[in-house]
Design a protein around this motif. Structure first.
Motif: not given
Length: 268
Positions: A77, A79-80, A84, A207, A210, A214, A250, A254
């Motif tokens: 979460v 990382t998202i 974002f 995309d 993300l 990471s 994940l 996505v």
């Protein structure tokens, strides 16, 4: 039919050109193989590879299904959130730079200088930006957000420029003839043409970000990358397997959402 066949057989043959290109590619391929040194692989390396595969098959379920701040779900979460927020900031900053890069909007010298700036931004790798921001803000998600935002600007602005330069300018002449103001031209002439395209490009960049978020965790910029490198350095392969499984799931989700959303936007 005979005329078509005659034209086909009469077409010039480029066999020598194809032979030269094939030879160059073959030489480059053989030269690239010089970087492969299988003799450097030791038995310990093969044992580690087996341990990694075994860790993926038998993950640490306590870590994978843990809802605390140390669990995989919380780290995913985070990382998202980094990807974002970084995408949103990068998109906002890329839009004015894109208009300054469009030769059909601003004078060519201004567009040229702005494009040079964007090329410079795109040249530096994300890990280098991450290390720079960590020195400024300290380790943590905030450094990751700033890094993702900065690396997004270059690509987003480049794609936005392509959309801006493909604008249908004939509509502006019609709006001018009926006495529309500049604001009305932007509101009803530019935004409807660019909004869907800009949003589609932003989703595509999210995309990509993300994955970038990471990787940035490896240098301490928040997200799931830091626990992954710590687990690998400590040879805790079950934890590595848990983190990789969570990351793959994940990114897969996505990816599906991104493709579906962009297809709907492009097709209207």
């Amino acid at each position: 039919m005979n005329a078509i066949e005659k034209q086909l057989y009469a077409s010039p043959r480029n066999n020598s050109y194809m032979y030269i290109i094939t030879g160059i590619l073959l030489v480059l391929f053989i030269w690239s193989l010089s970087a492969v040194h299988l003799e450097n692989m030791e038995e310990s390396g093969l044992a580690i590879a087996k341990s990694i595969l075994f860790g993926i098959v038998t993950p640490d379920l306590d870590l994978l299904l843990n809802f605390t701040t140390q669990g995989v779900i919380y780290l995913l979460v985070e990382t998202i959130a980094i990807a974002f927020l970084g995408t949103i900031i990068g998109t906002i900053l890329a839009i004015p730079l894109a208009f300054l890069s469009a030769s059909n909007v601003v004078p060519k010298p201004v567009a040229f200088l702005t494009r040079l700036l964007l090329i410079f931004i795109r040249t530096i790798p994300s890990l280098v930006y991450g290390l720079m921001f960590i020195r400024v803000t300290g380790p943590g998600p905030f450094a990751g957000v700033l890094t993702v935002a900065l690396i997004s600007i270059g690509m987003l602005a480049k794609l936005f420029v392509d959309a801006i330069e493909d604008l249908d300018t004939s509509i502006f002449e019609s709006m001018t003839s009926i006495g529309c103001t500049s604001f009305e031209k932007i509101r009803y002439g530019i935004i409807p043409q660019l909004f869907a395209m800009f949003l589609s490009i932003g989703i595509y960049r999210f995309d990509m970000n993300l994955r970038e978020a990471s990787i940035l965790g490896l240098v301490g910029a928040g997200g799931i990358g830091a626990p992954l490198i710590f687990a690998m350095n400590a040879y805790r392969w079950n934890e590595v397997g848990s983190i990789l499984i969570g990351l793959v799931v994940l990114i897969f989700i996505v990816e599906l959402w991104s493709n579906h959303s962009r297809t709907k936007l492009i097709r209207g």
